[in-house]
Design an enzyme around this catalytic site. Structure first.
Site, PDB file in Angstrom:
ATOM      1  N   LYS A  14     -78.421  93.955  72.266  1.00 45.99           N
ATOM      2  CA  LYS A  14     -77.529  95.226  71.944  1.00 45.99           C
ATOM      3  C   LYS A  14     -77.788  95.903  70.867  1.00 45.99           C
ATOM      4  O   LYS A  14     -77.927  97.046  70.486  1.00 45.99           O
ATOM      5  CB  LYS A  14     -75.929  94.858  72.117  1.00 45.99           C
ATOM      6  CG  LYS A  14     -75.527  94.029  73.487  1.00 45.99           C
ATOM      7  CD  LYS A  14     -74.008  93.665  73.438  1.00 45.99           C
ATOM      8  CE  LYS A  14     -73.706  92.679  72.197  1.00 45.99           C
ATOM      9  NZ  LYS A  14     -74.300  91.380  72.485  1.00 45.99           N
ATOM     10  N   ARG A  89     -64.394  94.064  74.059  1.00 46.91           N
ATOM     11  CA  ARG A  89     -64.827  92.638  74.651  1.00 46.91           C
ATOM     12  C   ARG A  89     -63.947  91.903  75.341  1.00 46.91           C
ATOM     13  O   ARG A  89     -64.198  90.919  75.663  1.00 46.91           O
ATOM     14  CB  ARG A  89     -65.306  91.774  73.251  1.00 46.91           C
ATOM     15  CG  ARG A  89     -66.731  91.754  72.976  1.00 46.91           C
ATOM     16  CD  ARG A  89     -66.870  91.243  71.653  1.00 46.91           C
ATOM     17  NE  ARG A  89     -68.213  90.305  71.464  1.00 46.91           N
ATOM     18  CZ  ARG A  89     -69.006  90.851  70.665  1.00 46.91           C
ATOM     19  NH1 ARG A  89     -69.115  91.937  70.069  1.00 46.91           N
ATOM     20  NH2 ARG A  89     -70.131  90.141  70.554  1.00 46.91           N
ATOM     21  N   ARG A 128     -83.417  83.812  65.619  1.00 47.87           N
ATOM     22  CA  ARG A 128     -82.644  84.608  64.681  1.00 47.87           C
ATOM     23  C   ARG A 128     -82.063  83.668  63.511  1.00 47.87           C
ATOM     24  O   ARG A 128     -82.001  84.104  62.505  1.00 47.87           O
ATOM     25  CB  ARG A 128     -81.989  85.552  65.266  1.00 47.87           C
ATOM     26  CG  ARG A 128     -81.039  86.498  64.214  1.00 47.87           C
ATOM     27  CD  ARG A 128     -80.280  87.461  64.786  1.00 47.87           C
ATOM     28  NE  ARG A 128     -78.975  87.018  65.500  1.00 47.87           N
ATOM     29  CZ  ARG A 128     -78.255  87.918  66.115  1.00 47.87           C
ATOM     30  NH1 ARG A 128     -78.347  89.074  66.556  1.00 47.87           N
ATOM     31  NH2 ARG A 128     -77.011  87.248  66.439  1.00 47.87           N
ATOM     32  N   ARG A 134     -78.067  83.948  60.017  1.00 47.08           N
ATOM     33  CA  ARG A 134     -76.631  84.412  60.237  1.00 47.08           C
ATOM     34  C   ARG A 134     -75.656  83.169  60.544  1.00 47.08           C
ATOM     35  O   ARG A 134     -76.125  82.376  61.436  1.00 47.08           O
ATOM     36  CB  ARG A 134     -76.498  85.237  61.298  1.00 47.08           C
ATOM     37  CG  ARG A 134     -75.924  86.738  60.976  1.00 47.08           C
ATOM     38  CD  ARG A 134     -76.260  87.611  62.240  1.00 47.08           C
ATOM     39  NE  ARG A 134     -75.369  87.552  63.191  1.00 47.08           N
ATOM     40  CZ  ARG A 134     -75.079  88.303  64.324  1.00 47.08           C
ATOM     41  NH1 ARG A 134     -75.951  89.417  64.487  1.00 47.08           N
ATOM     42  NH2 ARG A 134     -74.355  88.149  65.362  1.00 47.08           N
ATOM     43  N   ARG A 145     -70.030  81.268  71.325  1.00 49.99           N
ATOM     44  CA  ARG A 145     -70.047  82.539  71.653  1.00 49.99           C
ATOM     45  C   ARG A 145     -70.541  82.899  73.426  1.00 49.99           C
ATOM     46  O   ARG A 145     -69.795  84.088  74.004  1.00 49.99           O
ATOM     47  CB  ARG A 145     -71.051  83.286  70.700  1.00 49.99           C
ATOM     48  CG  ARG A 145     -70.537  83.478  69.469  1.00 49.99           C
ATOM     49  CD  ARG A 145     -71.695  83.860  68.534  1.00 49.99           C
ATOM     50  NE  ARG A 145     -72.390  84.980  68.469  1.00 49.99           N
ATOM     51  CZ  ARG A 145     -73.585  85.013  68.244  1.00 49.99           C
ATOM     52  NH1 ARG A 145     -74.325  84.074  67.381  1.00 49.99           N
ATOM     53  NH2 ARG A 145     -74.224  86.350  68.265  1.00 49.99           N
TER      54      ARG A 145
HETATM   55  P1  B4P Z   1     -78.757  91.126  69.816  1.00 48.60           P
HETATM   56  O1  B4P Z   1     -78.138  90.869  71.058  1.00 48.60           O
HETATM   57  O2  B4P Z   1     -79.056  92.453  69.428  1.00 48.60           O
HETATM   58  O3  B4P Z   1     -77.540  90.739  68.950  1.00 48.60           O
HETATM   59  P2  B4P Z   1     -76.412  91.422  68.349  1.00 48.60           P
HETATM   60  O4  B4P Z   1     -76.369  92.731  68.543  1.00 48.60           O
HETATM   61  O5  B4P Z   1     -75.932  90.906  67.012  1.00 48.60           O
HETATM   62  O6  B4P Z   1     -75.019  90.945  69.351  1.00 48.60           O
HETATM   63  P3  B4P Z   1     -74.139  89.670  69.089  1.00 48.60           P
HETATM   64  O7  B4P Z   1     -73.267  89.670  70.400  1.00 48.60           O
HETATM   65  O8  B4P Z   1     -75.049  88.160  68.989  1.00 48.60           O
HETATM   66  O9  B4P Z   1     -73.338  89.903  67.910  1.00 48.60           O
HETATM   67  P4  B4P Z   1     -72.291  90.991  67.534  1.00 48.60           P
HETATM   68  O10 B4P Z   1     -72.715  91.714  66.109  1.00 48.60           O
HETATM   69  O11 B4P Z   1     -71.988  92.259  68.661  1.00 48.60           O
HETATM   70  O12 B4P Z   1     -80.113  90.433  69.410  1.00 48.60           O
HETATM   71  C1  B4P Z   1     -79.937  89.239  69.341  1.00 48.60           C
HETATM   72  C2  B4P Z   1     -81.426  88.868  68.747  1.00 48.60           C
HETATM   73  O13 B4P Z   1     -82.470  88.973  69.698  1.00 48.60           O
HETATM   74  C3  B4P Z   1     -81.935  89.590  67.657  1.00 48.60           C
HETATM   75  O14 B4P Z   1     -82.577  88.569  66.801  1.00 48.60           O
HETATM   76  C4  B4P Z   1     -83.142  90.509  68.088  1.00 48.60           C
HETATM   77  O15 B4P Z   1     -84.216  90.743  67.396  1.00 48.60           O
HETATM   78  C5  B4P Z   1     -83.681  89.587  69.343  1.00 48.60           C
HETATM   79  N1  B4P Z   1     -83.985  90.565  70.501  1.00 48.60           N
HETATM   80  C6  B4P Z   1     -83.471  91.761  70.890  1.00 48.60           C
HETATM   81  N2  B4P Z   1     -84.228  92.122  71.880  1.00 48.60           N
HETATM   82  C7  B4P Z   1     -85.250  91.499  72.186  1.00 48.60           C
HETATM   83  C8  B4P Z   1     -86.236  91.425  73.033  1.00 48.60           C
HETATM   84  N3  B4P Z   1     -86.576  92.528  74.150  1.00 48.60           N
HETATM   85  N4  B4P Z   1     -87.348  90.363  72.996  1.00 48.60           N
HETATM   86  C9  B4P Z   1     -87.148  89.432  72.343  1.00 48.60           C
HETATM   87  N5  B4P Z   1     -86.172  89.245  71.276  1.00 48.60           N
HETATM   88  C10 B4P Z   1     -85.273  90.256  71.241  1.00 48.60           C
HETATM   89  O16 B4P Z   1     -70.841  90.136  67.218  1.00 48.60           O
HETATM   90  C11 B4P Z   1     -70.908  89.332  66.379  1.00 48.60           C
HETATM   91  C12 B4P Z   1     -69.455  88.474  66.135  1.00 48.60           C
HETATM   92  O17 B4P Z   1     -68.513  89.767  65.546  1.00 48.60           O
HETATM   93  C13 B4P Z   1     -68.555  88.110  67.569  1.00 48.60           C
HETATM   94  O18 B4P Z   1     -69.369  86.838  67.754  1.00 48.60           O
HETATM   95  C14 B4P Z   1     -67.196  88.159  67.074  1.00 48.60           C
HETATM   96  O19 B4P Z   1     -66.855  87.211  66.294  1.00 48.60           O
HETATM   97  C15 B4P Z   1     -67.254  89.385  66.190  1.00 48.60           C
HETATM   98  N6  B4P Z   1     -66.928  90.657  67.248  1.00 48.60           N
HETATM   99  C16 B4P Z   1     -67.759  91.572  67.263  1.00 48.60           C
HETATM  100  N7  B4P Z   1     -67.041  92.589  68.116  1.00 48.60           N
HETATM  101  C17 B4P Z   1     -65.894  92.240  68.578  1.00 48.60           C
HETATM  102  C18 B4P Z   1     -64.958  92.607  69.338  1.00 48.60           C
HETATM  103  N8  B4P Z   1     -64.992  93.705  69.869  1.00 48.60           N
HETATM  104  N9  B4P Z   1     -63.956  91.827  69.464  1.00 48.60           N
HETATM  105  C19 B4P Z   1     -63.823  90.507  69.054  1.00 48.60           C
HETATM  106  N10 B4P Z   1     -64.609  90.118  68.007  1.00 48.60           N
HETATM  107  C20 B4P Z   1     -65.693  90.761  67.716  1.00 48.60           C
END
Ligand code: B4P
Length: 197
Positions: A14, A89, A128, A134, A145
């Site tokens: 994402k 979410r 990651r 992280r 998660r």
């Molecule tokens: P991403 O999937 O991009 O990870 P993210 O955006 O950080 O999503 P995530 O759900 O983990 O965390 P978020 O910040 O939203 O990438 C993951 C990895 O994959 C990266 O290392 C990337 O390089 C790699 N990758 C991507 N594309 C690839 C490909 N094509 N091939 C290979 N590798 C690839 O949320 C974090 C925390 O914040 C939550 O757990 C919660 O505690 C809180 N939070 C956020 N929003 C919330 C909400 N609305 N309500 C309640 N809590 C919330």
């Protein structure tokens, strides 16, 4: 003008794809996860409140999260639209967003869902963890998660499918290929289909 959501399990890409979409459509990518992480690293009162929840892989409370998004959507850079990454979410967040949109007299254009299987996303997050350290990429937090996503967030996808907003894209493969699929799918979804008859 584009108002979009990007959904998908933790690790689906994402954040990675949100940056590309933001550049391409010239709209800000608003990531609740990034906002929370910035507060944690700056040690703000909000950061102190959410640090432990995030480290365990839990969800930050709906009230705080809703307030942050409501305020962020009022900033000047949102006039041309926006992309919300990682929000909503929970069902309560969906209901809140609906109210905010109604209040502003605007609507969503599409809800992009990145599809990726659990084994792949978990492998990405473990990678990651090594590369970025992280806190919420510990094995226990990764598991928590994924479970939370399955229970609370994945059911929301059906809500957006019912509203004809869902655009599902395969999230597997090289980043650039996924990006190309997203642009094609969004442009097709945005095309005025009713004018074709
Ligand atoms: P991403 O999937 O991009 O990870 P993210 O955006 O950080 O999503 P995530 O759900 O983990 O965390 P978020 O910040 O939203 O990438 C993951 C990895 O994959 C990266 O290392 C990337 O390089 C790699 N990758 C991507 N594309 C690839 C490909 N094509 N091939 C290979 N590798 C690839 O949320 C974090 C925390 O914040 C939550 O757990 C919660 O505690 C809180 N939070 C956020 N929003 C919330 C909400 N609305 N309500 C309640 N809590 C919330």
């Amino acid at each position: 003008m584009m108002r979009l959501l990007i959904m998908g399990p933790p690790g689906a890409g994402k954040g990675t794809q949100a940056k590309k979409i933001s550049e391409h459509y010239e709209i800000p990518a608003i990531s609740t996860g990034d906002i929370f992480r910035a507060n944690v690293s700056q040690g703000t009162p909000l950061g102190l409140k959410v640090k432990a929840i995030m480290a365990e892989g839990g969800y930050v409370g709906d009230d705080i999260t809703n307030e942050i998004v409501t305020d962020r959507l009022l900033e000047d850079d949102t006039d041309n639209g926006w992309l919300l990454d990682g929000y909503p979410r929970t069902l309560q967040q969906v209901e809140h967003l609906d109210t905010v949109l109604t209040d502003h007299g605007v609507h969503l254009d599409a809800v992009l869902c990145l599809v990726a299987d659990v084994d792949e996303v978990v492998a990405r997050l473990h990678k990651r963890a090594v590369e970025e350290g992280r806190e919420d990429d510990s094995p226990d937090a990764i598991r928590a998660r994924q479970e939370k996503y399955l229970l609370e967030t994945s059911p929301l996808i059906e809500t957006f499918r019912d509203r004809d907003l869902l655009v599902e894209v395969d999230g597997l493969g090289p980043v650039e290929e996924v990006t190309a699929r997203i642009f094609k799918a969004l442009d097709t979804h945005a095309a005025p289909q009713h004018d074709l008859s």
